[in-house]
Structures are given as C-alpha cells and as structure tokens.
Design an enzyme around this catalytic site. Structure first.
Site, PDB file in Angstrom:
ATOM      1  N   SER A 170      13.559   1.227  23.837  1.00 46.64           N
ATOM      2  CA  SER A 170      14.900   1.603  23.426  1.00 46.64           C
ATOM      3  C   SER A 170      15.777   0.346  23.334  1.00 46.64           C
ATOM      4  CB  SER A 170      15.469   2.652  24.376  1.00 46.64           C
ATOM      5  OG  SER A 170      16.600   3.279  23.829  1.00 46.64           O
TER       6      SER A 170
ATOM      7  N   HIS B  84      11.505   9.927  21.479  1.00 49.78           N
ATOM      8  CA  HIS B  84      12.016   8.684  22.063  1.00 49.78           C
ATOM      9  C   HIS B  84      11.195   8.339  23.309  1.00 49.78           C
ATOM     10  CE1 HIS B  84      14.914   5.513  22.113  1.00 49.78           C
ATOM     11  NE2 HIS B  84      15.283   5.783  23.358  1.00 49.78           N
TER      12      HIS B  84
ATOM     13  N   ASP C 107      11.703  10.741  16.763  1.00 49.82           N
ATOM     14  CA  ASP C 107      12.742  10.173  17.640  1.00 49.82           C
ATOM     15  C   ASP C 107      14.139  10.431  17.066  1.00 49.82           C
ATOM     16  OD1 ASP C 107      14.379   8.586  19.224  1.00 49.82           O
ATOM     17  OD2 ASP C 107      12.955   6.933  19.313  1.00 49.82           O
TER      18      ASP C 107
END
Length: 631
Positions: free
Chosen positions: A481, A598, A566
């Site tokens: 991320s 994600h 995602d």
C-alpha cells in the site's frame, strides 16, 4: 501445563517451511456467547487445493468446551475474517467478494444453521454500528446502498432482515455514535477540512452542532456515561496528544480530563456495561500499555500476568456477566495461546496454541529502536535480527508500513519472522506521519509523500549502515500500500541503495490514485488534498513524487504484486508502473490475482506470493547458505 515463555536460543534457528508461517491456524478467533453456553471459533475447511476459514461452534459446560464442534458457515471463495455472537444462538459475520470490500452482513442461527444475508445489496458496503446487546432480535447496521458516498444507519431484524432507518446521512456524515441503549445520539459531519460534532437528546430530536474543529483537531467519541448524557471522547483540543476526556453536551468546550500521556496518543478506552464504569485506557509506546481505572480490571490483569509469565495479555471475549473470558497470551515471538478464564475460580482452560508449528525459541525478538532524522526529528521503529547470528554485515529487508497514517507495532509478525528465519534483518520505521506519536509528528507528513517521509526511511537505513549491522550490497526494500509507494519512490530517489525491491499493492501515480478512490472516501477528498497534495495546485510536486512518472531513474530489480479487485489502490497503479519499466528494459516481475483486493487473503495466493518473494530476494541478495530444515 507450564505456559511460561522460554527465551530465544543462542544458536542459529533451523529453517522452517514457508507454509508454517502463513497457513491458516487450525483454530483461532475464539469467542464466547453472551451467556457462556457456547464457544465459537474459526477453523480451516478444505476447498479444492486450499483451505478457507469458517465458523464452528461448540457447547460449553463448566468452563470447558464439550461435544463435537459444528460448522455453521460454508464460505468457499474467501476466509471468514471474524465474527461475533448476538445473544446465545446467533453468530454474525461479514463477507466480501474477491476482495472488493463491499461487505455483506450475515446472521447464522447456531442451532438450525439457517443463514440470513442482512444486507443483500450489490455494490454496497455494510458494517455493524451497534450490536444492541439488550435487544435479542436486532442490530444497528450502517450501509451505503442508498448513496454510495454516504452511510445511513438501520435497525435490522436478524431473523427476517427487515430494516428500519434510524439515521439518514445528508451526505457529509462520516461517523455515528450510539448511547448504551443503542440510540444514535452523535454524528460527525465533515466537508473534508472542517469537522462538526452533532448531538441530539433522543432519536426524535434534530441534531445540533456542539463542537467545531478543523481536521487537524480530533474529538472522537468513545461511549456515553452511565446516564447516557455526557460522553467520553479522545480529544487533542489544546494539546499535542489525544487524551481521554468527559464532555457535557450542555457545556461542550469544558472538557474534563480523565487521563492523558503527553508523549503518545491514547488509542481507546474500555467500559464495563455491567458495572457502568470506565475500566482502562491504552496507548502504544514501544509496546501497548494500559492504564486501569478500576481495581477489578487491574487485579484481573495482574493475576493473568502471573499465571502466564513472559506473555502480553489481552481479553478477546467476555460473557455478559463479565465472569468468563477468552484470554490471549502472546509475544513478539509467538501468536501464543488462548484460554478460557473464570474470574471466580481463577482457573485457566487451555483452548489451544495458534501456531504450534513454530517454536518461539527459534523466533527472533523485535527490538524497539530510535534515531534522529536529518532535520532533527526523533523517529521510532523496530529492528528484528536473525537469532544466533552476529549482527554485522547482514542482508536486510527494509519494510515501510502502509497507511501511511498508521504505524508498525510490537508483536508477532509472520512476514518479519519468516524473513528473519531466512537470515535477513528486518528494519521497520515509524516515519513522520505514523500515528500514535501526537499531532505535530502526524502533521509533519503533510505534503511530504516522497519527500521528508521518504528521507526518514533513508535515514533509518543510514543509521543501520553506520552501525555496520547491514551489508550495504545486500539491502532490499519491501512494502504494501503506502509502503509499496515508498518502495517505488526509494528506487527513484536513491537508485543505488537497494539490490532488490518488492511493491505490494502500492500507489505509483499520485494523480491517478486520487481519481480512483472508493466513493465513500469522497467526502474526505479535500482532506486528502491537504495531506497529500492537490492535483491542480500541487501538480508539479505530485508529478515529481510519482514513481510511474519518474521510472527513468529506476534500475533496481523489482517484483510487483497486485489484486485485480483492489478498491483502494486500483490495478491501473501497478499496470502503469510495470509498463513504464518494461518500456525501458528494467527487470520487473508482475503477479496479479483476479480474486484478491488490497492484499492477498486466500491461503494459496499467500503461499505463492511468499514463495516468489523468497526466490526473488534469494536471487538478488544471496543471503548466507541455507541452514538445516526444521522437522
């Protein structure tokens, strides 16, 4: 049985199988029903060539599970992440589809097995607002089926699914708070840059504003007092760190300070519904710390620490009479054990060890560190060294966390332990903007993606090199991320430092990233513009700090992994990074999973990701020869 935690051994640890670190535990997430008559837990069920965690229940008699466990959820696409009991006979859990984070809330009758989808809305995201402990038939659920950008609150019948709206979101409410009777009494309104806390005396009254702040100042309600009038909140009004305060809505600017730590933000507080008292507040320094307000809670905690020496203690579930608990005993070297504990008899019943495949004596301690950044700001973090090996000239994996407004924490981390078991030191840095260190430290990150936030990571590496712990030719960087963004940015900004890099669902283009956020983030977009950058006013800076637009600087071998579903970091973020590098002939591996979002959750995908990670690091860092394999 003796459950004291042994010290780590002095000799090098044997090499464990990769799957020992990342496989689903045989039993986990234990939870007692309200009356203590049933125990629920997650257990893997074989699905084709892999497993999926599902909910099982078992009767409890005299503080011990009896009879044969019964499976009551039958999910095959993804694991059940967690669940809770609603009364003595109903289990509630959430599920999404391929990682899209559009969660449905499901209720299962533990006796009949009947399943009810309480939020059967395509493309909507739902979550529990209040479990309504005193109402056996209803929950409060917030979902955005009416408006994708806003969450309304509904009272939902767990048997029929019938819904009654109790609070409609005009479009700018970003949070709700109930009182102890389950009535929606507080709302947090935001235009992104300014926040207004709204209050109402009952559900028939209109909301009125009582506290107005900018987004840098946080007043976050926790729970009401026993009379359902005043409320406790975490507030940093007039101070750097968030403190626990009591607020009277009739005099909202006169905060009564209950407890504060002047170095660290408070993360939350506990409340006893049975005794109508606050029990504890907690904050995170190098470890999690508790400040107890009532003698019963303090004595219970101390007693459990004596019964389970060497472990950190956490109460994970409790019966309504607050006499029986599920207790977790864990450390940085083990996910630990789970017990049923009875306060009256002071007895522990051992439910199981979360991961018996890993010997804690072979796992590496997670050591708190601190260093000074180049501008004088003190930065905290953690260093994990492979055990039984001299801390000198080691291959190192630098592991920046996601968020970025989150933090790395002390505790068992399977990724870190896996890497340490393979001979790597792991450096985790709570760079500026990491949460828990106060407002000034958080604000120091504004507009600093790829700039001073990135420099903090570089300064941590320099600190490690100065101590000769790291081999400068064997440095890798890996993050997910925001950590993936920091990984990519490190290759642009310091192209000669790293021998290998792994970007996991990371942002690559700050302009396209903010165009593809989920709709329910849009009320906070102005805040994102202030904290990250505005696509028009700050275009030059955002372009200069977007790795996909600066790929000409990258020469480090790179492995990228991405979930196709995602909703936070769109697949296009990774696509454009890969395309930019391939156009220049830079070595890049690309792994995409169509049934993930994600981060990878399905066991078979995690295995493949870490297998490829291990091969990639082994190829480019060439750590010390493999040790004997643990049997």
């Amino acid at each position: 049985m003796n459950f004291s935690l042994a010290a780590p051994q002095d000799s090098p640890a044997p090499q464990y199988e990769l799957r020992d670190f990342f496989q689903n535990p045989q039993r986990s997430a234990y939870a007692l029903s309200d009356d203590g008559s049933m125990l629920g837990f997650l257990q893997p069920v074989v699905v084709e060539q892999s497993t999926r965690l599902n909910v099982f229940v078992q009767a409890v008699e005299q503080g011990k599970p009896v009879g044969t466990p019964k499976q009551i959820s039958f999910e095959t696409e993804r694991d059940v992440d967690g669940f809770f009991w609603k009364g003595p006979h109903t289990v509630v859990y959430a599920k999404d589809f391929h990682g899209d984070e559009n969660y449905h809330v499901l209720a299962v009758n533990a006796e009949s097995g009947a399943v009810k989808d309480l939020t059967p809305f395509d493309g909507a995201r739902a979550g529990i607002q209040d479990d309504l402990e005193d109402d056996p038939d209803h929950l409060l659920i917030a979902h955005n089926a009416r408006n994708p950008e806003a969450f309304d609150v509904y009272r939902v019948n767990i048997h029929t699914g019938e819904q009654t709206q109790v609070a409609e979101n005009p479009g700018n409410i970003v949070g709700w708070q109930t009182d102890h009777a389950g009535r929606v009494r507080l709302a947090i309104m935001s235009d992104g840059l300014h926040t207004v806390l709204l209050y109402r005396a009952d559900e028939n009254s209109a909301f009125t504003p009582i506290i107005q702040t900018d987004f840098r100042t946080d007043v976050s309600p926790q729970f009401f007092d026993k009379n359902n009038h005043k409320f406790y909140a975490l507030s940093n009004r007039g101070r750097d760190t968030s403190a626990l305060v009591l607020i009277d809505p009739d005099h909202p600017d006169d905060e009564q300070l209950i407890f504060e730590n002047t170095k660290y933000d408070l993360l939350g507080a506990g409340y006893s519904r049975l005794r109508h008292v606050i029990t504890a507040a907690f904050f995170e320094a190098d470890k999690l710390h508790y400040h107890f307000f009532d003698e019963i809670s303090a004595i219970r905690n101390e007693r459990l620490k004596q019964l389970l020496p060497g472990y950190e203690i956490s109460l994970q579930s409790a019966t309504r009479d607050e006499k029986t608990f599920v207790v977790a005993a864990y450390s940085d070297r083990t996910q630990g054990h789970r017990f049923i504990y009875n306060d009256d008899t002071q007895s522990l019943y051992h439910l199981g060890e979360i991961n018996p495949h890993l010997n804690p004596a072979h796992m590496a301690p997670m050591k708190p560190i601190r260093f000074m950044a180049r501008d004088g700001l003190e930065i905290h973090g953690y260093l994990t060294l492979p055990i039984g090996v001299e801390a000198r000239d080691l291959p190192v994996v630098v592991n920046p966390h996601g968020g970025p407004w989150a933090r790395d924490s002390w505790g068992f981390n399977p990724e870190v332990q896996f890497l340490a078991n393979r001979g790597y030191a792991v450096l985790q840095i709570n760079f500026r903007g990491s949460t828990g260190y106060g407002r000034q430290f958080w604000e120091a990150s504004f507009g600093q993606w790829g700039l001073s936030m990135q420099d903090d990571i570089s300064d941590g590496v320099a600190w490690l090199l100065k101590q000769r712990i790291a081999d400068p030719s064997k440095l890798a960087i890996y993050g997910g991320s925001y950590g993936g963004y920091a990984t990519l940015m490190a290759l642009c900004k310091t192209p000669d430092v790293y021998a290998a890099a792994i970007d996991y669902v990371g942002v690559s283009n700050l302009l396209t990233f903010m165009d593809t956020i989920p709709p329910y983030w849009r009320p906070l977009l102005e805040k994102m513009y202030t904290m990250v950058g505005h696509p028009e006013h700050d275009k030059a800076r955002l372009e200069a700090t977007s790795p996909a637009l600066n790929a000409q600087h990258i020469k480090t071998p790179l492995f990228i992994a991405q979930g196709a579903q995602d909703p936070r970091v769109n697949k296009a973020e990774s696509d454009q990074m890969v395309n930019a590098l391939k156009a220049r002939g830079v070595e890049v591996e690309y792994m995409v999973k169509d049934n993930e979002g994600h981060g990878f959750h399905n066991e078979e995908n995690k295995f493949e990701f870490y297998e490829r990670m291990e091969q990639f690091l082994d190829q480019h860092l060439q750590p010390n020869p493999k040790r004997k394999t643990h049997k």
